[in-house]
Design a protein around this motif. Structure first.
Motif, PDB file in Angstrom:
ATOM      1  N   PRO A 235      33.948  41.291  40.784  1.00  0.00           N
ATOM      2  CA  PRO A 235      35.112  41.754  41.892  1.00  0.00           C
ATOM      3  C   PRO A 235      34.904  40.979  42.855  1.00  0.00           C
ATOM      4  N   GLN A 236      33.527  40.322  43.560  1.00  0.00           N
ATOM      5  CA  GLN A 236      33.480  39.612  44.610  1.00  0.00           C
ATOM      6  C   GLN A 236      34.167  38.379  44.334  1.00  0.00           C
ATOM      7  N   LEU A 237      33.704  37.548  43.071  1.00  0.00           N
ATOM      8  CA  LEU A 237      34.540  36.233  42.932  1.00  0.00           C
ATOM      9  C   LEU A 237      35.853  36.453  42.696  1.00  0.00           C
ATOM     10  N   ARG A 238      36.392  37.534  42.253  1.00  0.00           N
ATOM     11  CA  ARG A 238      37.643  37.865  42.058  1.00  0.00           C
ATOM     12  C   ARG A 238      38.267  37.891  43.515  1.00  0.00           C
ATOM     13  N   ALA A 239      37.763  38.437  44.526  1.00  0.00           N
ATOM     14  CA  ALA A 239      38.105  38.634  45.768  1.00  0.00           C
ATOM     15  C   ALA A 239      38.256  37.146  46.358  1.00  0.00           C
TER      16      ALA A 239
END
Length: 631
Positions: A235-239
């Motif tokens: 999720p953090q890399l997607r964000a």
């Protein structure tokens, strides 16, 4: 009486010309062409009587001139015309190791035995000091605008300069210019190369020749980051990608390469500090890195120098523009293929398999001995427009193959390479050096990072389809998009583009005898095989895995290059709708590979041309491994 006055009116014109010539004195055409006096810019007054006579009869033959009518066609009526007749170009070189002839060395052998010769650095310093002293002295003594030119072949007796070696009196201007920039660099905290506009490799000259329009896409301040994570689904890399990243260039075992826009750099750094991911800035300024891809490798740093020693004779192609010292345009590659056809007409054939939307030909070059029992190997390159390395590397491998193919039998090269070369001669080779010529040319002159072809979508107003997402197998899967304005746009349907349709038709006709298919691309340094959409196993995976491992070892022995191997899915290079998966599914040859060339993210798609020859050798070694495996 009035008629008589007009008859002798030309005398007044001659008198005016004579007075004007006395005013300008002994000035030459260079002075007259650049003078601010309006009178000298008028016809006749700036050129004298000869100018007037040539105007009256411009094609008259001059019996005293051997050039005759041809030289008179260069009319002096043009106000910007400058005559360089009698001008000379001289060179001063302070490098004592260059320019001396064999006769001079033989004459100096006896003298060198009797005296100790000073070091080149000492001779350099001495001649610079003497030259500066002599130049200032002579300039103080000359009159007007006259200059004294010092020619190296006639060494004047000035302050003992004639006693120095003749080679010291020739100056390589390009080396002096570059060394001057390097010598002044320590005086300034800024990079002085930004102000260099004279060198062919400077940003000014590059943009003047290739990227000189207002329509050119610029990438000032863009950066390429490598995030040391391999799971983009976090999720953090997607964000991070959604908020700060412009595009993901590559995902491999080393990490994720993401392009960051200039406006997002500061916020992206704050975000990375907050989440704690480690990363490296691989390219600090994309625009500067783009300039590096247009330069030409200096001869002293290029393997082409070894051509004189006959170590790489295939790099010297008479009649061809290809030099592999820089990246070439599509027309240069097309002319190179035509040169090979004319040189090796018995073994080479050109086949046009289709045309692009901009009517550029898709040309396949066939290299064969004509044996109908041969296996065929098809190799394409350049499906991604911004990938300049794979077409350059493939043309290098083609040049080497045709040279070794045409070499006379019995050449004493030893038995070490004879088996591999025999295996390559028993293959019908089909090469498509440029599978996306429209996009390639657009990348050359407008948008360096353009990756699609140039098909137009009328509904969105956007151009291009990603050809490596346009094949039928797994078309529309994760890793492509339906947005025509994105780089991963897969097209309205599979095989919607003329380039992919041409490949489909040609490869389908080779179904019975196609032994291997290879698609070259950049970058990642990986040799992958199907499948790319999921972790499935092919029927020939054992052969694919074994051949890939042999190729990795061969490349390591060649130049210590570290390539990885495995399925596209496990290598994190998944591409739904790619050509290799479709060939494996529909054609079913023995071997199907994607070869991702240099590098692993240091330059990405902006690899400088210094690596062309090295990558070409790696492509040739990989093809040789495939040829041996098919036997």
């Amino acid at each position: 009486m009035q008629l008589l006055l007009w008859k002798w009116a030309w005398l007044a014109v001659v008198l005016l010309i004579t007075v004007k010539m006395e005013q300008v004195g002994g000035k030459n055409y260079l002075d007259l062409a650049r003078t601010d006096n309006r009178l000298t810019r008028l016809p006749f007054f700036g050129g004298g009587v000869g100018h007037l006579l040539r105007y009256l009869n411009p094609l008259s033959m001059n019996p005293s001139s051997e050039r005759g009518r041809i030289s008179e066609l260069r009319s002096d009526l043009d106000a910007n015309y400058v005559s360089y007749r009698g001008a000379q170009l001289w060179k001063l070189n302070f490098n004592a190791t260059r320019g001396s002839s064999m006769e001079e060395r033989e004459d100096d052998e006896e003298e060198e035995e009797q005296q100790v010769v000073a070091s080149p650095d000492a001779q350099f310093n001495e001649v610079v000091a003497l030259f500066a002293l002599a130049f200032l002295t002579l300039m103080g003594s000359v009159l007007g605008q006259k200059l004294l030119l010092w020619r190296s072949v006639s060494v004047p007796e000035i302050s003992g300069i004639s006693g120095l070696p003749l080679a010291l009196l020739t100056l390589n201007s390009s080396e002096l210019y570059e060394s001057t920039f390097e010598g002044l660099q320590w005086l300034s905290p800024l990079d002085l190369r930004r102000f260099d506009f004279l060198s062919p490799g400077s940003s000014y000259q590059i943009n003047r020749r290739y990227r000189n329009g207002s329509h050119v896409q610029r990438y000032y301040g863009y950066q390429l980051w490598k995030i040391h994570e391999t799971r983009l689904e976090q999720p953090q890399l997607r964000a991070f990608w959604r908020n700060f990243g412009s595009e993901v260039w590559n995902i491999n075992q080393d990490g994720i390469d993401i392009l960051i826009e200039q406006r997002n750099v500061a916020d992206a750094r704050k975000f990375m500090e907050k989440v704690g991911f480690s990363y490296n800035i691989m390219i600090d300024d994309i625009e500067s890195a783009i300039d590096e891809t247009y330069v030409e490798v200096p001869a002293v740093d290029h393997p082409l120098d070894s051509v004189r020693n006959n170590s790489l004779p295939w790099m010297e192609r008479p009649g061809s523009l290809m030099s592999w010292r820089r990246y070439h345009d599509q027309v240069d590659i097309q002319q190179f293929l035509q040169t090979l056809l004319e040189t090796y007409s018995e073994n080479v054939e050109l086949i046009q398999i289709g045309v692009t939307r901009n009517k550029r030909p898709l040309e396949v070059i066939r290299v064969s001995n004509g044996n109908p029992d041969n296996w065929a190997v098809f190799v394409d390159a350049g499906l991604q427009a911004r990938d300049w390395l794979s077409p350059a590397a493939l043309t290098y491998a083609i040049s080497k193959l045709t040279h070794l193919w045409g070499r006379p039998k019995g050449n004493d090269q030893g038995q070490r390479q004879s088996r591999a070369e025999k295996a390559m001669r028993r293959i019908d080779w089909y090469f498509l050096p440029l599978a996306n010529p429209d996009g390639y040319q657009y990348s050359r002159h407008t948008d360096r990072l353009w990756t699609k072809n140039r098909g137009f979508d009328s509904e969105s107003g956007c151009y291009g389809v990603n050809l490596d997402r346009n094949f039928h197998y797994s078309w529309g899967g994760t890793g492509s998009t339906s947005n025509p304005c994105k780089n991963l746009y897969r097209g309205a349907e599979s095989f919607s583009e003329p380039e992919s349709r041409a490949l489909r038709s040609f490869l389908t006709g080779m179904r019975e005898y196609l032994g291997a298919y290879v698609s070259l691309s950049g970058y990642g340094q990986a040799i992958t095989y199907p499948w790319g959409d999921a972790d499935y196993v092919t029927e020939n995976q054992r052969d694919l895995k074994q051949t890939a491992r042999r190729a990795v070892l061969a490349l390591r022995r060649l130049n210590q290059a570290e390539y990885s191997s495995g399925t596209s899915y496990r290598q994190k290079l998944a591409r739904p709708g790619n050509s290799a998966d479709w060939v494996q599914d529909r054609i079913g040859p023995q071997l199907v590979y994607n070869m991702f060339l240099k590098d692993q993210g240091r330059y990405g798609y902006l690899l400088p041309p210094h690596y062309i020859v090295e990558s070409g050798e790696e492509v040739f070694e990989f093809l040789r491994t495939i040829a041996q495996q098919l036997q």
